[in-house]
Write a protein that holds these residues in place. Structure first.
Motif, PDB file in Angstrom:
ATOM      1  N   THR A 154      42.684 -58.246 -40.859  1.00  0.00           N
ATOM      2  CA  THR A 154      42.165 -57.017 -41.451  1.00  0.00           C
ATOM      3  C   THR A 154      41.845 -55.995 -40.371  1.00  0.00           C
ATOM      4  OG1 THR A 154      39.893 -57.837 -41.370  1.00  0.00           O
ATOM      5  CG2 THR A 154      41.131 -58.246 -43.394  1.00  0.00           C
ATOM      6  N   GLY A 155      41.842 -56.409 -39.109  1.00  0.00           N
ATOM      7  CA  GLY A 155      41.582 -55.455 -38.033  1.00  0.00           C
ATOM      8  C   GLY A 155      41.079 -56.058 -36.744  1.00  0.00           C
ATOM      9  N   MET A 176      49.014 -56.552 -40.596  1.00  0.00           N
ATOM     10  CA  MET A 176      47.747 -55.943 -41.021  1.00  0.00           C
ATOM     11  C   MET A 176      47.703 -55.732 -42.529  1.00  0.00           C
ATOM     12  SD  MET A 176      46.254 -55.361 -38.011  1.00  0.00           S
ATOM     13  CE  MET A 176      45.222 -53.920 -37.781  1.00  0.00           C
ATOM     14  N   ALA A 180      43.026 -52.352 -43.276  1.00  0.00           N
ATOM     15  CA  ALA A 180      42.871 -52.183 -41.825  1.00  0.00           C
ATOM     16  C   ALA A 180      42.757 -50.706 -41.460  1.00  0.00           C
ATOM     17  CB  ALA A 180      44.055 -52.815 -41.103  1.00  0.00           C
ATOM     18  N   LYS A 184      42.407 -48.882 -35.509  1.00  0.00           N
ATOM     19  CA  LYS A 184      42.672 -50.217 -34.970  1.00  0.00           C
ATOM     20  C   LYS A 184      44.179 -50.438 -34.802  1.00  0.00           C
ATOM     21  CE  LYS A 184      38.382 -52.081 -36.867  1.00  0.00           C
ATOM     22  NZ  LYS A 184      37.695 -53.046 -37.726  1.00  0.00           N
ATOM     23  N   THR A 197      52.354 -53.328 -41.256  1.00  0.00           N
ATOM     24  CA  THR A 197      51.334 -53.064 -42.270  1.00  0.00           C
ATOM     25  C   THR A 197      51.867 -53.375 -43.666  1.00  0.00           C
ATOM     26  OG1 THR A 197      50.429 -51.294 -40.891  1.00  0.00           O
ATOM     27  CG2 THR A 197      49.757 -51.333 -43.189  1.00  0.00           C
ATOM     28  N   TYR A 202      44.507 -59.047 -47.278  1.00  0.00           N
ATOM     29  CA  TYR A 202      44.525 -59.939 -46.123  1.00  0.00           C
ATOM     30  C   TYR A 202      45.403 -61.175 -46.345  1.00  0.00           C
ATOM     31  CZ  TYR A 202      42.611 -63.708 -43.236  1.00  0.00           C
ATOM     32  OH  TYR A 202      42.462 -64.801 -42.409  1.00  0.00           O
ATOM     33  N   ASP A 324      35.672 -53.562 -43.801  1.00  0.00           N
ATOM     34  CA  ASP A 324      37.068 -53.988 -43.747  1.00  0.00           C
ATOM     35  C   ASP A 324      37.246 -55.392 -43.178  1.00  0.00           C
ATOM     36  OD1 ASP A 324      36.212 -52.594 -41.358  1.00  0.00           O
ATOM     37  OD2 ASP A 324      38.249 -52.805 -40.610  1.00  0.00           O
TER      38      ASP A 324
END
Length: 421
Positions: A154-155, A176, A180, A184, A197, A202, A324
């Motif tokens: 998630t980041g 990601m 996210a 980041k 992405t 998640y 997040d």
């Protein structure tokens, strides 16, 4: 009743009524063994000379990745006003938000697993042995560049793994989720990482990352849902925390217990820390997981005993939160099963309250964190619910991330907080 409250996204709490009578025995009978914490600690010590070279920010701690312990009694006074409650004794914050390299708790587990994988590869290829000065690894970047490390995130986990892996020479894929933060992703790309992405949560990012890695014999996937190595990297924090308290002339014992509040997403970070704390302090520490009302996957798994077999979508929740790093719909099967008779309880917190705590902390202590790092604060207003009734106890909020947040993003957080306060 608990499930109804979770469905309604009410702030609620759950106490574990099935705690083991012998904590150390329970821990050592799990999938993780106590001796493995010492092995992880020794490995991090071996890497310290290399980390001092790669990351000068670790010079102050001689190459050890560790965070400050901060007494936050001005913040405590503001919380007492906000919630009209009395908080006994001192309040401390463990500032994993200020860990070197990637500025979050993930700098513990994520970086540890990358280092272990590098060590394994180098030893297998006769380029390293454990008696060497590990600063020599800097000469083997070309060798490590033949290999790839991948992760779903998630980041913050992606940041820690991406920055460390790229610095060692690995190729990196970070998968990601849709929550996210753009900053980041941007930071990862600046370090040379490949960012993929997904327009999903998640779980999908992890699943796709795992699937892609299976088709590449040179790719190592770091599995946040099931990794023993991530877990062990986090667990090393406990003995270091004990030393920090002792430096302040604070001894944790039966008369002066420690209550710890840990923000929880999939569970690896807080689970590893809790395991370590229980191994050091046994029954003299109580550990609680804090989750967003929109993403209470760990309490759902623990309370129903279904662990990873149930997700927040199954009870109608959207898994969308400002926190997040905690936006996870399904808990780790490893963590839930290791800690099901050890964790003292869980509670949920609204996004609005996380923002309020963020604003109060910035005003009172000049410490700026991201919303997820404030999730544990709510425990202080529900001490009776959580049976935190020892007047001599030390309260510890584990702040999981925030000091790498760009100024414009942090200003937006503070603006939201001000509106709510």
């Amino acid at each position: 009743m608990l499930i109804d409250d979770l469905k309604a996204m009410k702030e609620t709490s759950w106490l574990n009524d099935n705690l083991a009578s012998n904590v150390l025995e329970e821990l050592n009978n799990s999938a993780i063994k106590l001796e493995q914490i010492e092995q992880a600690r020794a490995r991090l010590n071996r890497f310290a000379p290399l980390l001092k070279i790669l990351f000068p920010s670790t010079n102050a701690t001689n190459g050890i990745i560790e965070s400050p312990l901060h007494c936050a009694n001005f913040f405590k006074q503001e919380l007492e006003k906000l919630h009209k409650c009395k908080i006994n004794k001192d309040l401390y914050i463990k500032l994993d938000s200020h860990l070197p390299i990637s500025g979050s708790i993930k700098a513990r587990g994520g970086i540890y697993e990358v280092l272990k994988h590098a060590e394994d590869l180098l030893i297998q290829n006769n380029l390293l042995n454990t008696n060497d000065d590990y600063s020599k690894i800097i000469k083997h970047k070309d060798f490590l560049s033949k290999y790839k490390i991948a992760v779903g995130s998630t980041g913050n986990l992606g940041l820690s793994i991406g920055i460390m892996s790229a610095k060692l020479g690995f190729k990196v894929d970070v998968h990601m989720s849709n929550c996210a933060k753009e900053w980041k992703k941007r930071m990862l790309k600046e370090h040379g990482c490949n960012v993929i992405t997904y327009d999903s949560d998640y779980g999908v990012a992890v699943e796709q990352g795992r699937k892609n890695a299976q088709n590449d014999p040179f790719c190592y996937f770091i599995d946040d849902e099931n990794s023993h190595n991530l877990f062990l990297g986090y667990s090393v924090a406990a003995k270091r925390l004990k030393a920090q308290f002792e430096a302040l002339d604070i001894t944790i014992n039966e008369n002066r217990p420690l209550y710890v509040y840990l923000p929880c997403g999939v569970g690896g970070g807080p689970g590893g820390v809790a395991y370590g704390l229980k191994s050091v302090f046994a029954n003299n520490v109580k550990c609680f997981f804090a989750e967003p009302t929109h993403s209470p996957c760990m309490v759902l798994g623990l309370a129903t005993k279904k662990h990873e077999q149930i997700c927040v979508a199954d009870i109608g929740l959207d898994n969308i939160t400002a926190a997040d790093g905690l936006a996870v719909g399904r808990a780790s099967s490893l963590v839930g099963k290791v800690l099901e008779r050890v964790i003292d309880g869980c509670f949920t917190v609204s996004d609005e309250n996380m923002y309020r705590y963020l604003g109060l902390l910035a005003q009172s202590e000049n410490i700026k964190l991201e919303p997820s790092a404030l999730a544990g604060v709510r425990a202080l207003s529900i001490a009776d619910e959580l049976k935190l009734n020892n007047e001599n106890a030390i309260h510890l909020i584990w702040a999981t991330g925030g000091n790498m947040v760009p100024d414009d993003e942090m200003n937006e957080y503070l603006k939201t907080a001000k509106g709510l306060l």
